[in-house]
Design a protein around this motif. Structure first.
Motif, PDB file in Angstrom:
ATOM      1  N   ALA A 269      -7.010  21.702 -14.132  1.00  0.00           N
ATOM      2  CA  ALA A 269      -7.824  22.692 -13.455  1.00  0.00           C
ATOM      3  C   ALA A 269      -7.655  23.917 -14.054  1.00  0.00           C
ATOM      4  CB  ALA A 269      -7.517  22.644 -12.143  1.00  0.00           C
ATOM      5  N   MET A 270      -6.260  24.329 -14.287  1.00  0.00           N
ATOM      6  CA  MET A 270      -5.984  25.771 -14.799  1.00  0.00           C
ATOM      7  C   MET A 270      -5.999  25.685 -16.172  1.00  0.00           C
ATOM      8  SD  MET A 270      -2.250  26.849 -13.151  1.00  0.00           S
ATOM      9  CE  MET A 270      -1.246  25.213 -13.579  1.00  0.00           C
ATOM     10  N   TRP A 271      -6.165  24.677 -17.011  1.00  0.00           N
ATOM     11  CA  TRP A 271      -6.539  24.683 -18.391  1.00  0.00           C
ATOM     12  C   TRP A 271      -8.004  25.092 -18.468  1.00  0.00           C
ATOM     13  CZ3 TRP A 271      -3.670  21.640 -22.370  1.00  0.00           C
ATOM     14  CH2 TRP A 271      -4.272  21.649 -23.623  1.00  0.00           C
TER      15      TRP A 271
ATOM     16  N   MET B  72     -10.071  26.576 -16.164  1.00  0.00           N
ATOM     17  CA  MET B  72     -10.306  28.071 -15.919  1.00  0.00           C
ATOM     18  C   MET B  72      -9.824  29.081 -16.951  1.00  0.00           C
ATOM     19  SD  MET B  72      -9.782  27.939 -11.744  1.00  0.00           S
ATOM     20  CE  MET B  72      -8.348  27.318 -11.565  1.00  0.00           C
TER      21      MET B  72
ATOM     22  N   LEU C 139     -10.766  15.232 -11.592  1.00  0.00           N
ATOM     23  CA  LEU C 139     -10.675  16.231 -10.450  1.00  0.00           C
ATOM     24  C   LEU C 139     -11.114  15.971  -9.094  1.00  0.00           C
ATOM     25  CD1 LEU C 139     -11.665  19.310 -12.667  1.00  0.00           C
ATOM     26  CD2 LEU C 139      -9.332  18.614 -12.150  1.00  0.00           C
TER      27      LEU C 139
ATOM     28  N   ILE D 194      -2.331  23.468  -3.313  1.00  0.00           N
ATOM     29  CA  ILE D 194      -2.655  24.106  -4.500  1.00  0.00           C
ATOM     30  C   ILE D 194      -3.443  23.475  -5.241  1.00  0.00           C
ATOM     31  CG2 ILE D 194      -1.311  24.712  -6.638  1.00  0.00           C
ATOM     32  CD1 ILE D 194       1.157  25.264  -5.034  1.00  0.00           C
ATOM     33  N   ALA D 195      -3.510  22.045  -5.467  1.00  0.00           N
ATOM     34  CA  ALA D 195      -4.496  21.339  -6.059  1.00  0.00           C
ATOM     35  C   ALA D 195      -5.797  21.371  -5.581  1.00  0.00           C
ATOM     36  CB  ALA D 195      -4.139  19.763  -6.060  1.00  0.00           C
TER      37      ALA D 195
ATOM     38  N   CYS E 164      -3.599  19.903 -11.349  1.00  0.00           N
ATOM     39  CA  CYS E 164      -3.318  21.439 -11.319  1.00  0.00           C
ATOM     40  C   CYS E 164      -3.321  21.811 -12.691  1.00  0.00           C
ATOM     41  CB  CYS E 164      -1.973  21.661 -10.494  1.00  0.00           C
ATOM     42  SG  CYS E 164      -2.160  21.318  -8.774  1.00  0.00           S
TER      43      CYS E 164
ATOM     44  N   VAL F  22      -7.172  24.139  -4.223  1.00  0.00           N
ATOM     45  CA  VAL F  22      -7.474  25.381  -4.598  1.00  0.00           C
ATOM     46  C   VAL F  22      -7.874  25.508  -5.903  1.00  0.00           C
ATOM     47  CG1 VAL F  22      -6.856  27.544  -4.789  1.00  0.00           C
ATOM     48  CG2 VAL F  22      -6.389  26.617  -2.482  1.00  0.00           C
ATOM     49  N   LEU F  23      -7.260  24.916  -6.922  1.00  0.00           N
ATOM     50  CA  LEU F  23      -7.420  24.632  -7.996  1.00  0.00           C
ATOM     51  C   LEU F  23      -8.688  23.910  -8.655  1.00  0.00           C
ATOM     52  CD1 LEU F  23      -3.817  25.094  -9.740  1.00  0.00           C
ATOM     53  CD2 LEU F  23      -5.486  26.854  -9.593  1.00  0.00           C
ATOM     54  N   ALA F  24      -8.602  22.704  -8.009  1.00  0.00           N
ATOM     55  CA  ALA F  24      -9.736  21.615  -8.528  1.00  0.00           C
ATOM     56  C   ALA F  24     -11.140  21.879  -8.185  1.00  0.00           C
ATOM     57  CB  ALA F  24      -9.289  20.475  -7.661  1.00  0.00           C
TER      58      ALA F  24
ATOM     59  N   ALA G 103     -12.564  24.367 -10.576  1.00  0.00           N
ATOM     60  CA  ALA G 103     -12.758  23.714 -12.046  1.00  0.00           C
ATOM     61  C   ALA G 103     -13.862  22.753 -11.946  1.00  0.00           C
ATOM     62  CB  ALA G 103     -11.144  23.115 -12.282  1.00  0.00           C
TER      63      ALA G 103
END
Length: 457
Positions: free
Chosen positions: A175-177, A179, A216, A241-242, A172, A244-246, A249
């Motif tokens: 992935a946020m990093w 985006m 990822l 959550i993972a 997570c 949705v983010l992965a 990314a």
């Protein structure tokens, strides 16, 4: 047990004293203050680590590894941080495994990872590549230490859920990093690893888009296995959550191998589960219909033309693959020597058409398994993949038998499968954590296998 505790009592102070002596010797021979500070920090970190439960140290190491292993080749404080936080702990894992190993019966299969490491060390010294000891340790030594610790080290029976939580959390954050960095116009590589590609690709903290994509992809299939195969309730929200983010990314890495690997394995995870099978098939049909209806617009975009329709880099890889097979045929048993691929490739005569020889030589191998075949021969390749194949087969057989904790039986080989597919499209030998991922999955499978044997006994 008493012998093990006595051995720890003797060896731990010896290790700390040895590191302190090395720090003093380095400073006394003109070493920089940074060297001395880094060595002292390593001593302090070691003293703190040995006072903590081994499992906690391992999980902490796994949590920070994706964010610091990319400092390979860096200098100054970045390099010192990597040594202290990333490179030293696996030595502790090996030490704890030797001194606190679980009381289980070892088999020939358990010797294969160690035999592979020994072969690599001997091969590295005998071949023309002459990789450094640090390189061998970073790529192979750490991976083998992780395998043995996860499989046989002093950890609890719930090690898999804890490892899963750490991987999901780091996935997570990674992935946020990616985006956030992309939104800010940072952290993308363009024409850095592939001079024939013109699309910017996100690399995150891994230093290479394909390695980030593989990580990822591993996180994605782990999360899907937890949701589809009745994983622990405490991990389901984090898994969602993972996912949705992965997914976005992973798309930003623009890496075909990891994208194909993650997509194919994710479909297998979902369609092999009865309650998710038809929803998955319907979703795939709908997605294909939308792609077909929009194909004209998709195929005209700059991204599609510059990355996915770009055939030149694929053709270069085909030339290198043919050359790799030719080199392997010349020394099929033990290969040319670990770390020698680029050396023997540059000395070989081959037909580079339709490219120039210089352009082909600019590229290294883009197939991890062909590299291993060239460098360590059939012996090395078999020592590497045989444990993975045997353990994956055991996990899938347990699923068919209806064994409990099926999410783990599905997740571990799925994680390995993503890595295997991705590793067939680029070379993992330059990326320490990337090379350790399959051994982490294999160690988890061996741990499950041992727990099942204990439960049945």
């Amino acid at each position: 047990m008493r012998h093990s505790q006595r051995l720890q009592t003797l060896l731990l102070p010896a290790m700390i004293l040895a590191l302190a002596a090395a720090a003093a010797a380095g400073a006394g021979r003109g070493g920089t203050m940074l060297l001395a500070v880094g060595a002292v920090a390593a001593v302090i970190a070691l003293a703190v680590a040995v006072a903590l439960p081994p499992e906690h140290v391992f999980l902490g190491w796994l949590a920070v590894a994706p964010f610091i292993q990319g400092t390979v080749g860096s200098t100054g404080a970045g390099h010192a941080l990597r040594v202290v936080v990333y490179s030293v702990p696996p030595l502790l894992f090996a030490f704890w495994t030797l001194t606190r190993r679980r009381a289980v019966e070892l088999t020939f299969l358990d010797a294969l990872p160690l035999l592979y490491l020994v072969l690599v060390i001997i091969s590295a010294r005998a071949g023309p590549g002459h990789p450094t000891k640090t390189q061998v340790y970073a790529i192979v030594g750490i991976a083998v230490a992780v395998y043995y610790f996860v499989a046989f080290g002093p950890t609890g029976r719930d090690i898999f859920p804890r490892v899963a939580r750490v991987l999901l959390l780091t996935g997570c954050v990674s992935a946020m990093w990616v985006m956030i960095s992309r939104a800010a116009g940072l952290n993308s590589s363009q024409n850095l690893y592939d001079p024939t590609a013109s699309a910017a690709r996100s690399a995150g903290t891994f230093g290479q888009p394909a390695v980030l994509g593989t990580f990822l992809g591993v996180v994605l299939v782990l999360a899907l296995a937890i949701l589809a195969w009745d994983g622990p309730p405490r991990l389901r929200r984090l898994s969602l959550i993972a996912i949705v983010l992965a997914i976005p990314a992973l798309a930003l890495t623009l890496t075909r191998g990891p994208l194909i690997g993650a997509g194919a394995v994710a479909l297998l995870v979902l369609v092999t589960r009865a309650r998710t099978r038809w929803v998955t098939i319907l979703g795939v049909v709908l997605a294909l219909t939308l792609v077909a209806a929009s194909w004209g617009d998709i195929s005209s975009t700059h991204l599609y033309k510059s990355r996915f329709a770009n055939k030149s880099n694929v053709q270069i890889r085909v030339v290198i693959d043919h050359l790799s097979v030719n080199l392997a045929e010349r020394k099929p048993v033990l290969g040319w020597g670990y770390g020698s691929f680029d050396v023997v490739k540059s000395r070989a005569s081959f037909n580079p058409r339709p490219f120039t020889r210089d352009l082909v030589l600019f590229y290294t191998s883009h197939n991890t398994f062909l590299t291993i075949l060239v460098e360590t021969g059939l012996v090395g390749l078999c020592l590497l993949v045989l444990p993975w194949l045997v353990l994956a087969r055991r996990m899938l057989a347990s699923v068919r038998r209806g064994a409990s904790q099926q999410w783990m039986l599905v997740a571990a080989p799925s994680m390995l499968a993503v890595w295997v597919i991705a590793a067939g499209t680029f070379d993992m030998r330059f990326f320490s954590l990337g090379a350790a991922l399959p051994w982490l999955a294999a160690g988890l499978m061996r741990r499950i296998d041992l727990d099942q044997q204990t439960s049945e006994a």
